[in-house]
Design a protein around this motif. Structure first.
Motif: not given
Ligand code: FES
Length: 156
Positions: A5-17
């Motif tokens: 959960r910590a890893l998939y912070q918003e910044v990572i999700l955003d860059h993936n999307r």
């Protein structure tokens, strides 16, 4: 799950999307393709280096969220930098992701969001794959792998 959960912070999700610098540079003077044979994912990097400075950079390929977000943030971080600075970031990212470098001792800025992968051995190669590929492109290698000689976590 808390690490994930910590890893998939918003910044990572955003860059993936919405990956930044997605695509390919026309007539690049540096390019490389990096493979993770364990999952079959790959990152293709194209860039133009002028007077020792990364003027333009883009990536495409197939990868998991961590790989894609790492590539997206990497391209943003090194664009405009000279190649020595980019190589230093490759070393620092590798050290952070494998737990040999305290992120606070690095120049990685927002890339420190990837510090958590050191506790997730199966994801270390996902995060490092784009950086392997950048190092290869800067050194005129056209193919690189996360296995074999450049394995960041041998024995895993
Ligand atoms: Fe393939 Fe992450 S699962 S790079």
């Amino acid at each position: 799950m808390s690490d994930m959960r910590a890893l998939y912070q918003e910044v990572i999700l955003d860059h993936n999307r919405k990956p930044r610098n997605w695509g390919a540079i026309a007539n690049p003077n540096r390019h490389a393709e990096g493979h993770n044979p364990l999952c079959g994912d790959h990152v293709k990097l194209t860039m133009n280096v002028e007077d020792g400075r990364i003027e333009s950079i883009a990536f495409e390929g197939v990868g998991c969220a961590i790989c894609k977000a790492s590539a997206s943030m990497m391209t943003g971080a090194v664009k405009g930098r000279n190649t020595e600075e980019a190589e230093q970031m490759v070393e620092e990212f590798r050290g952070m992701a494998t737990g040999t470098l305290d992120p606070e001792q690095s120049h990685l800025g927002r890339l420190k969001v990837f510090a958590g992968v050191k506790d997730l051995p199966s994801r270390v190669k996902c995060a490092i794959l784009p950086w392997h590929t950048l190092h290869a492109a800067l050194n005129s290698e056209q193919q690189v792998s996360t296995e074999g000689a450049s394995d960041p976590v041998p024995g895993e």
